[in-house]
Write a protein that holds these residues in place. Structure first.
Motif, PDB file in Angstrom:
ATOM      1  N   LEU A  64       0.729  -1.158   0.223  1.00 31.18           N
ATOM      2  CA  LEU A  64       0.145  -0.055  -0.086  1.00 31.18           C
ATOM      3  C   LEU A  64       0.742   1.308   0.061  1.00 31.18           C
ATOM      4  N   GLN A  65       2.104   1.237   0.853  1.00 32.89           N
ATOM      5  CA  GLN A  65       2.607   2.398   0.801  1.00 32.89           C
ATOM      6  C   GLN A  65       3.476   2.510  -0.766  1.00 32.89           C
ATOM      7  N   ASP A 102     -11.600   5.579   2.817  1.00 33.73           N
ATOM      8  CA  ASP A 102     -12.674   6.407   2.372  1.00 33.73           C
ATOM      9  C   ASP A 102     -13.026   6.181   1.201  1.00 33.73           C
ATOM     10  N   ALA A 103     -13.886   7.014   0.529  1.00 35.80           N
ATOM     11  CA  ALA A 103     -14.662   6.754  -0.745  1.00 35.80           C
ATOM     12  C   ALA A 103     -13.834   6.230  -1.682  1.00 35.80           C
ATOM     13  N   GLU A 104     -12.657   6.940  -1.842  1.00 32.73           N
ATOM     14  CA  GLU A 104     -11.959   6.736  -2.794  1.00 32.73           C
ATOM     15  C   GLU A 104     -10.941   5.377  -2.743  1.00 32.73           C
ATOM     16  N   GLY A 105     -10.842   4.839  -1.751  1.00 31.09           N
ATOM     17  CA  GLY A 105      -9.996   3.519  -1.393  1.00 31.09           C
ATOM     18  C   GLY A 105      -9.349   3.541  -0.183  1.00 31.09           C
ATOM     19  N   ILE A 106      -8.305   2.486  -0.132  1.00 34.67           N
ATOM     20  CA  ILE A 106      -7.596   2.399   1.066  1.00 34.67           C
ATOM     21  C   ILE A 106      -6.191   2.818   0.898  1.00 34.67           C
ATOM     22  N   CYS A 107      -5.519   3.447   1.949  1.00 34.12           N
ATOM     23  CA  CYS A 107      -3.922   3.697   1.818  1.00 34.12           C
ATOM     24  C   CYS A 107      -3.515   3.472   3.274  1.00 34.12           C
ATOM     25  N   VAL A 108      -2.075   3.455   3.395  1.00 30.23           N
ATOM     26  CA  VAL A 108      -1.437   3.816   4.685  1.00 30.23           C
ATOM     27  C   VAL A 108      -0.921   5.252   4.474  1.00 30.23           C
ATOM     28  N   PRO A 109      -1.408   6.008   5.503  1.00 27.18           N
ATOM     29  CA  PRO A 109      -1.243   7.314   5.518  1.00 27.18           C
ATOM     30  C   PRO A 109      -0.003   8.047   5.995  1.00 27.18           C
TER      31      PRO A 109
END
Length: 124
Positions: A64-65, A102-109
């Motif tokens: 994800l990164q 969120d509505a746009e997808g997943i991520c490592v913030p």
């Protein structure tokens, strides 16, 4: 938090007492300086740590990164894993604040993740 702030996550294994003391100290320091002090995830035992962050889930975080924001389906495709199993792992990582959705997808913030723990022999 400002948009240009580099987000960091520090993962630690500490006793409950150590975790509470460290949390209080970080809070006071952040309050006094009025600036971002990073984010923390604390486990009270190695077993709890490894229940949440196992090899498969760590691979998800790394991928994800690299990918940035994406869908669970695309992440599963990239990893060559079953979508349902990836979804289950992502849910656990979201529950612990390592992954966001969120509505746009997943991520490592986080721009940086640091894991820190010391294993010592038990006191006699």
């Amino acid at each position: 938090m400002q948009n240009n702030t580099k987000r960091t996550l520090e993962i630690k294994i500490q006793s409950e007492k150590q975790a509470m003391q460290a949390s209080a100290a970080r809070f006071l320091n952040a309050w006094n300086k009025s600036e971002y002090a990073g984010e923390y995830l604390t486990f009270t035992s190695p077993g709890m740590f490894f229940e949440v962050i196992n090899a498969r889930r760590w691979d998800l975080v790394i991928k994800l990164q690299t990918l940035g924001k994406t869908s669970i389906r695309e992440l599963a495709r990239q990893l060559g894993r079953d979508v349902r199993r990836v979804h289950d792992d992502i849910k656990i990582l979201i529950d612990h604040g390592i992954v966001e959705q969120d509505a746009e997808g997943i991520c490592v913030p986080f721009d940086e993740i640091h894991a820190d723990f010391t294993l010592m022999a038990a006191a006699a």
